[in-house]
Scaffold this motif. Structure first.
Motif, short mmCIF file in Angstrom:
data_model
loop_
_atom_site.label_atom_id
_atom_site.label_comp_id
_atom_site.label_asym_id
_atom_site.label_seq_id
_atom_site.Cartn_x
_atom_site.Cartn_y
_atom_site.Cartn_z
N GLY A 30 95.39 9.26 4.28
CA GLY A 30 94.88 8.09 3.60
C GLY A 30 94.65 6.89 4.48
N ARG A 31 94.88 7.01 5.81
CA ARG A 31 94.68 5.87 6.70
C ARG A 31 93.21 5.72 7.06
NH1 ARG A 31 99.95 7.30 8.66
NH2 ARG A 31 99.04 8.91 10.00
N LEU A 32 92.77 4.48 7.20
CA LEU A 32 91.39 4.17 7.51
C LEU A 32 91.03 4.62 8.92
CD1 LEU A 32 88.78 2.61 6.61
CD2 LEU A 32 89.75 0.63 7.82
N VAL A 33 89.90 5.35 9.05
CA VAL A 33 89.46 5.81 10.36
C VAL A 33 87.99 5.47 10.62
CG1 VAL A 33 91.13 7.68 10.54
CG2 VAL A 33 88.92 8.10 9.43
N GLY A 34 87.24 5.01 9.61
CA GLY A 34 85.83 4.70 9.84
C GLY A 34 85.19 4.13 8.59
N VAL A 35 83.91 3.78 8.70
CA VAL A 35 83.13 3.24 7.60
C VAL A 35 81.73 3.83 7.67
CG1 VAL A 35 82.10 1.18 6.56
CG2 VAL A 35 84.41 1.07 7.50
N ILE A 36 81.17 4.20 6.52
CA ILE A 36 79.79 4.67 6.44
C ILE A 36 79.01 3.74 5.52
CG2 ILE A 36 78.26 6.53 5.66
CD1 ILE A 36 80.32 8.53 6.47
N THR A 37 77.83 3.33 5.96
CA THR A 37 76.97 2.47 5.16
C THR A 37 75.78 3.26 4.66
OG1 THR A 37 75.59 1.77 7.01
CG2 THR A 37 77.63 0.54 6.64
N GLN A 38 75.02 2.65 3.76
CA GLN A 38 73.80 3.29 3.27
C GLN A 38 72.84 3.60 4.42
OE1 GLN A 38 72.49 0.43 0.30
NE2 GLN A 38 72.95 1.88 -1.34
N THR A 39 72.74 2.69 5.37
CA THR A 39 71.84 2.90 6.49
C THR A 39 72.27 4.10 7.32
OG1 THR A 39 71.40 0.53 6.57
CG2 THR A 39 70.80 1.82 8.51
N ASP A 40 73.57 4.29 7.49
CA ASP A 40 74.06 5.46 8.24
C ASP A 40 73.58 6.75 7.57
OD1 ASP A 40 75.47 3.82 10.00
OD2 ASP A 40 77.25 3.81 8.72
N LEU A 41 73.69 6.80 6.25
CA LEU A 41 73.32 8.01 5.53
C LEU A 41 71.81 8.22 5.56
CD1 LEU A 41 74.44 10.38 3.93
CD2 LEU A 41 74.16 9.03 1.86
N VAL A 42 71.04 7.14 5.38
CA VAL A 42 69.58 7.27 5.41
C VAL A 42 69.12 7.75 6.77
CG1 VAL A 42 67.43 5.95 5.35
CG2 VAL A 42 69.16 5.58 3.60
N ARG A 43 69.73 7.23 7.85
CA ARG A 43 69.36 7.68 9.18
C ARG A 43 69.63 9.19 9.34
NH1 ARG A 43 72.56 4.82 11.82
NH2 ARG A 43 71.21 3.14 12.62
N THR A 44 70.75 9.65 8.80
CA THR A 44 71.10 11.07 8.90
C THR A 44 70.10 11.93 8.12
OG1 THR A 44 73.43 10.48 9.08
CG2 THR A 44 72.92 12.75 8.51
N LEU A 45 69.75 11.48 6.90
CA LEU A 45 68.77 12.23 6.11
C LEU A 45 67.42 12.28 6.81
CD1 LEU A 45 69.59 10.85 2.53
CD2 LEU A 45 70.20 13.07 3.47
N ALA A 46 67.01 11.16 7.39
CA ALA A 46 65.72 11.13 8.08
C ALA A 46 65.72 12.07 9.27
CB ALA A 46 65.41 9.70 8.52
N ALA A 47 66.83 12.09 10.02
CA ALA A 47 66.92 12.99 11.17
C ALA A 47 66.89 14.45 10.73
CB ALA A 47 68.19 12.69 11.96
N ALA A 48 67.56 14.74 9.58
CA ALA A 48 67.59 16.12 9.10
C ALA A 48 66.20 16.57 8.66
CB ALA A 48 68.57 16.25 7.95
N VAL A 49 65.48 15.70 7.94
CA VAL A 49 64.14 16.05 7.48
C VAL A 49 63.19 16.19 8.66
CG1 VAL A 49 62.17 15.22 6.15
CG2 VAL A 49 64.47 15.01 5.22
N GLN A 50 63.30 15.29 9.64
CA GLN A 50 62.44 15.39 10.81
C GLN A 50 62.70 16.67 11.58
OE1 GLN A 50 62.90 12.17 13.55
NE2 GLN A 50 61.17 12.78 14.82
N GLY A 51 63.98 17.03 11.70
CA GLY A 51 64.32 18.27 12.39
C GLY A 51 63.79 19.48 11.68
N ARG A 52 63.80 19.45 10.32
CA ARG A 52 63.28 20.57 9.55
C ARG A 52 61.77 20.68 9.71
NH1 ARG A 52 63.54 19.89 3.27
NH2 ARG A 52 62.00 18.34 3.89
N ASP A 53 61.07 19.51 9.66
CA ASP A 53 59.62 19.53 9.79
C ASP A 53 59.17 20.02 11.16
OD1 ASP A 53 59.46 18.61 7.24
OD2 ASP A 53 59.19 16.50 7.80
N GLU A 54 59.96 19.73 12.19
CA GLU A 54 59.60 20.15 13.53
C GLU A 54 60.09 21.54 13.85
OE1 GLU A 54 61.22 17.19 16.02
OE2 GLU A 54 59.77 15.63 15.44
N GLY A 55 60.75 22.19 12.86
CA GLY A 55 61.24 23.54 13.07
C GLY A 55 62.52 23.60 13.84
N GLY A 56 63.16 22.43 14.01
CA GLY A 56 64.40 22.41 14.76
C GLY A 56 65.59 22.49 13.84
N SER A 57 66.77 22.47 14.41
CA SER A 57 68.01 22.53 13.64
C SER A 57 68.46 21.14 13.31
CB SER A 57 69.09 23.25 14.45
OG SER A 57 70.32 23.20 13.77
#
Length: 410
Positions: free
Chosen positions: A365-392
């Motif tokens: 239960g101890r604090l180790v980090g923080v995630i914001t909306q921008t962090d998640l959007v960046r991850t989704l964008a990278a995942a979609v871009q990787g899929r479109d380019e045929g990468g992992s």
């Protein structure tokens, strides 16, 4: 110019064998995909249903009846109502209406067509022609129509007993047994209308359009098909994100304050580190709340005619009767996520829960980090871009990255 030689007979023969082998594989069906427990539930249900129907029908017929007291096609109906209780072909109305109606059709054809072969063929065809528009399509119904034609005796009497009696008893047994073993029967054939359709997600009308284009009878309910498509979409989204965990995209080390810290110091820390939220922790680094720029704005006296800067300055510098420390303005309890959680689990928290910052905690239960909306959007964008380019679209570490736009100075 050299002439190409015609294909040899050996290569042509090999190609034919390959096509033949591929065609023959179509005869070997895929596995049913049920576990041993479901298989046992299926078998026991069919045994109980047929046994109860047989015993009651024999008792009802009594010793004086010379005619049949049970029809063999009831076994096919038992396979459907106990093994596939969600199938549109196994619902009570198709079983009852399809069986009884087909028996009556068989009686009519038997009475007006003297040739049994022709009468049986016409009876099956007419039964199907009536079952489809009346929404009572039931495969054993075709057998019922043929049974009445081929059985010597009064077809009208057979439609009432044993057919109608058999079917009613079997349906009652199916309702009771399926309910006791955790299967909904009758099974809903349409899902409730959804109002939270996200942009780009398919709707019920899209499923209807696809079914109209397919134009074949499906042995799966409309509701189950839509549910399966939603699950498939979720699984595809999970696969697209790979195994991205909160630990892969969170900001660390996180900046945090304790509840007793003054508003002036908390505001100064947020400005110095260019962040918009601070988790509030206790002495053991357990998250007890969160304070955001919105909390400061909310408590700044917005009815005053002074500028926003002056109002915030008045708040953080302190004034009699105003909050003095973080614990008095923080939001609590606060939504947290675990460091090993899938990043995809945070999507509904950000999109529907109204959250903008999620503290990430470890197993204790101890604090180790923080995630914001921008962090998640960046991850989704990278995942979609990787899929479109045929990468992992595998995990991408963002440790030590520059502050995001969402973390910019308030």
């Amino acid at each position: 110019m050299p002439l190409s030689s015609p294909p040899s007979s050996s290569s042509s023969s090999q190609s034919m064998r390959v096509r033949l082998a591929r065609w023959l594989r179509h005869f070997w069906p895929a596995p049913l995909g049920i576990d041993g427990r479901e298989r046992l539930r299926f078998i026991v249900g069919a045994v109980i249903g047929v046994l109860v129907t047989g015993l009651l029908s024999r008792w009802w017929a009594g010793g004086s009846s010379a005619g049949p007291w049970m029809v063999a096609s009831l076994g096919a109906s038992a396979v459907l109502v106990f093994g596939m209780p969600s199938s549109p072909l196994a619902q009570p109305w198709p079983v009852l209406g399809g069986s009884t109606l087909s028996a009556l059709v068989g009686a009519v054809c038997s009475a007006f067509i003297p040739d049994p072969a022709l009468a049986g063929a016409v009876a099956v065809g007419l039964a199907i022609a009536l079952m489809v528009p009346l929404r009572c399509l039931h495969p054993p119904g075709g057998a019922m129509a043929l049974y009445v034609v081929l059985t010597a005796g009064d077809g009208w009497h057979l439609a009432a007993f044993p057919i109608l009696f058999n079917v009613i008893v079997l349906l009652v047994s199916a309702v009771v047994y399926n309910g006791l073993t955790g299967r909904r029967y009758p099974h809903p054939q349409r899902m409730a209308a959804r109002t939270d359709i996200a942009q780009g997600a398919f709707t019920a009308s899209d499923v209807d359009a696809a079914l109209a284009h397919y134009n074949q009878v499906l042995d799966v309910s409309r509701a189950d098909l839509e549910g399966l498509l939603h699950l498939a979409g979720r699984a595809a989204f999970q696969r697209t994100l790979g195994e991205v965990r909160c630990s892969d995209i969170m900001s660390r080390p996180p900046f945090a304050v304790e509840a007793g810290v003054s508003l002036k110091d908390a505001w100064a820390l947020m400005r110095a580190q260019q962040i918009k939220a601070l988790p509030v922790v206790d002495a053991q680094r357990l998250v007890v709340g969160i304070v955001t720029v919105a909390d400061f704005m909310r408590l700044a006296n917005l009815d005053m005619h002074e500028g926003l800067g002056q109002r915030l300055r008045t708040l953080v510098m302190g004034r009699t009767g105003q909050p003095q420390n973080v614990g008095e303005i923080m939001s609590h309890p606060v939504q947290v996520a675990h460091v090993g959680q899938h990043a995809m689990d945070l999507v509904p928290l950000f999109s529907q829960g109204g959250h903008h910052h999620i503290p990430i905690v470890e197993s204790e239960g101890r604090l180790v980090g923080v995630i914001t909306q921008t962090d998640l959007v960046r991850t989704l964008a990278a995942a979609v871009q990787g899929r479109d380019e045929g990468g992992s679209a595998g995990p991408t570490s963002v440790r030590g990255r520059a502050p995001t736009e969402e973390q910019a100075s308030p």
